[in-house]
Write a protein that holds these residues in place. Structure first.
Motif, PDB file in Angstrom:
ATOM      1  N   VAL A 193       0.843  -1.208   0.000  1.00 41.23           N
ATOM      2  CA  VAL A 193       0.000   0.000   0.000  1.00 41.23           C
ATOM      3  C   VAL A 193       0.872   1.250   0.000  1.00 41.23           C
ATOM      4  N   LEU A 194       1.952   1.246   0.775  1.00 43.00           N
ATOM      5  CA  LEU A 194       2.861   2.394   0.830  1.00 43.00           C
ATOM      6  C   LEU A 194       3.449   2.682  -0.552  1.00 43.00           C
ATOM      7  N   VAL A 195       3.865   1.629  -1.254  1.00 38.82           N
ATOM      8  CA  VAL A 195       4.445   1.815  -2.586  1.00 38.82           C
ATOM      9  C   VAL A 195       3.399   2.345  -3.564  1.00 38.82           C
ATOM     10  N   LEU A 215      18.474   0.197  -3.588  1.00 34.78           N
ATOM     11  CA  LEU A 215      19.354  -0.513  -2.663  1.00 34.78           C
ATOM     12  C   LEU A 215      19.765   0.367  -1.482  1.00 34.78           C
ATOM     13  N   LEU A 216      20.147   1.607  -1.766  1.00 34.08           N
ATOM     14  CA  LEU A 216      20.648   2.489  -0.716  1.00 34.08           C
ATOM     15  C   LEU A 216      19.535   3.040   0.164  1.00 34.08           C
ATOM     16  N   SER A 217      18.325   3.147  -0.391  1.00 31.36           N
ATOM     17  CA  SER A 217      17.194   3.572   0.428  1.00 31.36           C
ATOM     18  C   SER A 217      16.910   2.532   1.502  1.00 31.36           C
ATOM     19  N   ARG A 226      17.596   1.138   7.362  1.00 29.95           N
ATOM     20  CA  ARG A 226      17.976   0.243   8.450  1.00 29.95           C
ATOM     21  C   ARG A 226      19.069   0.825   9.339  1.00 29.95           C
ATOM     22  N   ARG A 227      19.822   1.771   8.824  1.00 35.40           N
ATOM     23  CA  ARG A 227      20.921   2.347   9.606  1.00 35.40           C
ATOM     24  C   ARG A 227      20.501   3.598  10.380  1.00 35.40           C
ATOM     25  N   PHE A 228      19.469   4.303   9.905  1.00 33.59           N
ATOM     26  CA  PHE A 228      19.050   5.561  10.535  1.00 33.59           C
ATOM     27  C   PHE A 228      17.620   5.409  11.054  1.00 33.59           C
ATOM     28  N   PRO A 229      17.320   5.977  12.225  1.00 31.70           N
ATOM     29  CA  PRO A 229      15.968   5.861  12.775  1.00 31.70           C
ATOM     30  C   PRO A 229      14.971   6.704  12.004  1.00 31.70           C
ATOM     31  N   LYS A 230      13.716   6.250  12.026  1.00 31.66           N
ATOM     32  CA  LYS A 230      12.607   6.986  11.414  1.00 31.66           C
ATOM     33  C   LYS A 230      12.972   7.371   9.978  1.00 31.66           C
ATOM     34  N   LEU A 231      12.847   8.663   9.648  1.00 37.22           N
ATOM     35  CA  LEU A 231      13.189   9.134   8.309  1.00 37.22           C
ATOM     36  C   LEU A 231      14.408  10.053   8.343  1.00 37.22           C
ATOM     37  N   ASP A 232      15.214   9.930   9.387  1.00 36.21           N
ATOM     38  CA  ASP A 232      16.374  10.816   9.550  1.00 36.21           C
ATOM     39  C   ASP A 232      17.351  10.680   8.384  1.00 36.21           C
ATOM     40  N   GLY A 233      17.600   9.447   7.943  1.00 39.35           N
ATOM     41  CA  GLY A 233      18.544   9.238   6.855  1.00 39.35           C
ATOM     42  C   GLY A 233      18.093   9.904   5.566  1.00 39.35           C
ATOM     43  N   LEU A 234      16.802   9.851   5.287  1.00 40.24           N
ATOM     44  CA  LEU A 234      16.270  10.489   4.087  1.00 40.24           C
ATOM     45  C   LEU A 234      16.434  11.997   4.163  1.00 40.24           C
ATOM     46  N   LEU A 275      10.863   4.554   1.531  1.00 46.28           N
ATOM     47  CA  LEU A 275      11.849   4.150   2.534  1.00 46.28           C
ATOM     48  C   LEU A 275      11.202   3.278   3.599  1.00 46.28           C
ATOM     49  N   LEU A 276      10.011   3.648   4.038  1.00 44.90           N
ATOM     50  CA  LEU A 276       9.298   2.842   5.036  1.00 44.90           C
ATOM     51  C   LEU A 276       8.934   1.468   4.470  1.00 44.90           C
TER      52      LEU A 276
END
Length: 287
Positions: A10-12, A161-163, A168-176, A224-225
């Motif tokens: 659904v998110l996609v 791949l990097l998303s 997985r490396r950054f909490p929530k949407l911080d990495g984005l 990302l989610l």
């Protein structure tokens, strides 16, 4: 009591729909400020919104974390810049079809199941039929435009791949949010110079804000989610729904009729996507 999670499928699908509305707006902005000017507005406004809302922390990450988010930012910048630039040289159907080589090949490479290989092949055929590229004269396929669309496709595969890895490396949407800032810094110097003072007109800024929300903030966040709980191979095939959604939107909103060939292609894409969405197990954890 644990709150129910929204399905990654659904998110996609929500992300795909959002991108199509953003793409419609972007098509009217590129003639005014150019491809890089449009990308600069889209990324800069999206980054500002995400920083204000999320306030991501910048401490506590190791070199591997920063390398991942930097790579994600480069993929974001090159994916957007290359595709927007290809639109100035190619018909949109041809550009979209060539760009989809990236995610579809990624889906094929990552899959270990015969069923997924068949789904990728059917989706690829469907994308070609929906886009209308078969009816495009080879004289209109500018070589530079083809290279730009291929670069956008390769960057799209890297983005997938990097998303997932960033999520997985950054909490929530911080990495984005952090990747958006870095991507803006990569594109903005050239975008500001090439667009000129028109970039700062109020109407252009408002249009850029709408594109940033519909084409970047909303879809990238949802993707990302989704990638935290979905295999990249499945995600790559699901993205092939974008030309189908664009064709349906063109029929409903703009009155553009679908040909029989496009209807066959749309059906093929939907069937391929439905086949792979039955298995959406979580992606493997980051080592």
């Amino acid at each position: 009591m644990r709150r129910p999670q929204v399905s990654p499928v659904v998110l996609v699908l929500l992300a795909v729909g959002s991108v199509q509305f953003g793409g419609a707006l972007a098509a009217t902005l590129i003639p005014a400020v150019g491809a890089l000017g449009s990308v600069t507005l889209r990324l800069a406004i999206a980054a500002a919104v995400m920083l204000a809302v999320l306030r991501p922390r910048v401490r506590g990450y190791d070199a591997g974390d920063w390398a991942t988010v930097a790579g994600f930012a480069v993929a974001l910048a090159s994916m957007n810049a290359a595709f927007y630039a290809s639109l100035s040289r190619l018909p949109i159907g041809a550009a979209v079809t060539i760009e989809f080589v990236g995610p579809l090949l990624l889906a094929a490479v990552l899959s270990r199941l015969a069923k997924d290989f068949v789904a990728v092949a059917v989706a690829a055929l469907g994308v070609v039929l929906v886009s209308g590229v078969i009816g495009t004269s080879t004289e209109r396929l500018d070589p530079v435009g083809v290279v730009l669309a291929l670069l956008a496709g390769a960057s799209w595969a890297a983005y997938i791949l990097l998303s997932a890895r960033t999520g997985r490396r950054f909490p929530k949407l911080d990495g984005l949010a952090l990747a958006m800032v870095i991507a803006t810094l990569i594109v903005a110097p050239v975008g500001v110079v090439t667009a000129g003072p028109r970039l700062w007109h109020v109407d252009i800024l408002l249009q850029g804000a709408a594109i940033a929300m519909l084409s970047s903030v909303i879809p990238y966040s949802l993707e990302l989610l989704a990638l935290r709980r979905m295999r990249a191979a499945v995600f790559g095939v699901l993205l092939s729904l974008e030309p189908a959604v664009a064709a349906v939107a063109g029929f409903l909103v703009l009155g553009q009729r679908l040909t029989g060939t496009q209807l066959v292609g749309l059906t093929a894409v939907v069937l391929a996507s439905a086949a792979v969405t039955r298995r959406t197990e979580p992606a493997p954890p980051e080592p």
